[in-house]
Write an enzyme that holds these catalytic residues in place. Sequence first.
Site, PDB file in Angstrom:
ATOM      1  N   ASP A 151     -37.792  -6.514 -28.077  1.00  0.00           N
ATOM      2  CA  ASP A 151     -38.210  -6.020 -26.763  1.00  0.00           C
ATOM      3  C   ASP A 151     -38.020  -7.105 -25.702  1.00  0.00           C
ATOM      4  O   ASP A 151     -38.777  -8.082 -25.678  1.00  0.00           O
ATOM      5  CB  ASP A 151     -39.690  -5.620 -26.872  1.00  0.00           C
ATOM      6  CG  ASP A 151     -40.263  -5.122 -25.554  1.00  0.00           C
ATOM      7  OD1 ASP A 151     -39.476  -4.767 -24.659  1.00  0.00           O
ATOM      8  OD2 ASP A 151     -41.501  -5.091 -25.436  1.00  0.00           O
ATOM      9  N   ASP A 325     -34.978  -3.956 -19.772  1.00  0.00           N
ATOM     10  CA  ASP A 325     -35.993  -3.816 -20.821  1.00  0.00           C
ATOM     11  C   ASP A 325     -35.504  -2.981 -21.995  1.00  0.00           C
ATOM     12  O   ASP A 325     -35.490  -1.753 -21.925  1.00  0.00           O
ATOM     13  CB  ASP A 325     -37.264  -3.196 -20.227  1.00  0.00           C
ATOM     14  CG  ASP A 325     -38.370  -3.090 -21.268  1.00  0.00           C
ATOM     15  OD1 ASP A 325     -38.268  -3.748 -22.321  1.00  0.00           O
ATOM     16  OD2 ASP A 325     -39.323  -2.328 -21.034  1.00  0.00           O
TER      17      ASP A 325
END
Length: 438
Positions: A151, A325
């Site tokens: 992530d 992201d």
Amino acid sequence: MHVHLSLLALAAPLALASPSPSDGPARLPPHPAAHVRIPLTKRSSGLGTPRAFSHNGVADVDNLKQALKSATRKFTGGAERYYMRTGKELPGFKLVKDVTNLATGVVDGALGALGLSKRQSQTLTEYSDGLLWAGPVSIGTPAQEFVINFDTGSSDFWVPDASVSNGHSTYSASASSTWTNTTDHFSISYGDGSSVNGPVYEDTITVAGLSATKQHFASATTVSASFTDDPGDGVLGMGYESISNIGEKPFFNTLFEQGVVSQNVFSFNLGKEDAGELYLGGSDAARYTGDITYTPVTQQGYWMVKGSAYVNHNASNTDANFIMDTGTTLIIAPPTEAAAFFKQVPTARKWGSSGYYMYRCNRSWSASFSFDGSDKQFTVSSEFMNLGLISEGSLWCVAGLAAQNIGVDAWILGDVFLRSVYSIYDFDLNRVGVADLA
Ligand SMILES: *[C@@H]1O[C@H](CO)[C@@H](O)[C@H](O)[C@H]1NC(C)=O
Ligand SMILES: *[C@@H]1O[C@H](CO)[C@@H](O)[C@H](O)[C@H]1NC(C)=O
Ligand SMILES: *[C@@H]1O[C@H](CO)[C@@H](O)[C@H](O)[C@H]1NC(C)=O
């Protein structure tokens, strides 16, 4: 599940490995110069599980709404930590003092005066939504194996502790000879109001043969039920240290500091098919084509850059903040910016008050993005922009670009965008590179 690893450890890059004769005696690289490819598996939560975005081609509005709430918690929390750690505010961020959200921690002078603790409880389990990009990671000696979601929009590594029984792989401190304790506690609060704690430990973390020693991570002793269905065991954050909840150096930064990777750079190819790749220690020239567009990181917390959005190659938004992201599926824009964007999409209109927009499925249109320093537009594949029909038999489709105030004046460029490009995250020069997929 079996995961293939293709290792390229100890393959020195040319720049370091080929000293020119005029340099006199051959210089050795300062440290073992390694890079490594980690195949990523797209692990959809699948039909019938809580986070599927569509069922049989029809969008699931409840799960889509949940994804926007999760994004708000994630980025508001990160903006708070960024402020705590750096004293700087991300664009559009307003500090909301929420006493119910405070964890015990070291209170420093300025923050103490505000009644704020240095470390705050934050949501973790909701960091991933819908599609996940997971790969193998091991902790400890001997290795305890996990499947972890990588992530770029967070900076902590956590796994469930051995005391948790939720069908996931768990970490046992007593089974590792390289484990050491710390006095830190990691506090997590969930969207539903429940909160949990987990101790922060240090141990050896290994990804595809590359090991960081004494790496901080959290061993979550309680994990909410909503996490049971998550295909990954935990999350490994790849953002900057300034948004770390634990308040310590993230995994990749430790790898570089310890001389394990030669370049302070990692890259993602999320792939159109189920064939993604995370490359640690540089970028994989086989996975992209043409020039790389580099753009400076404007706030070293998230991978935040500046750029423009386009509808049918006509600019709809300029000078926007973009956060890259991999842990968010959608593209999410501040509401006024989403409105300006969809104003230019033929037939588009709001889908009720969900935050999503819908458009006539038979009207083709394109969304593109460019980044400061270049006019080159990168276009989102239309297959990723279409989240499905609003209802069975409808002529309207839901767009993968949604409106939501996430507490920061920024767009989230999630997987809907990142699957369409090759993306490079450069801690050395604090820049993001974007290139066309090979
Ligand atoms: C780690 O340290 C904390 C704080 O000192 C302590 O409460 C905890 O019991 C320790 N954990 C283990 C597994 O020894
Ligand atoms: C391009 O966008 C501007 C507004 O930003 C609009 O006035 C103009 O009509 C658009 N051009 C086309 C070809 O859609
Ligand atoms: C799309 O479908 C609508 C409704 O059937 C129709 O009126 C319209 O002409 C179609 N547009 C295109 C571009 O095919």
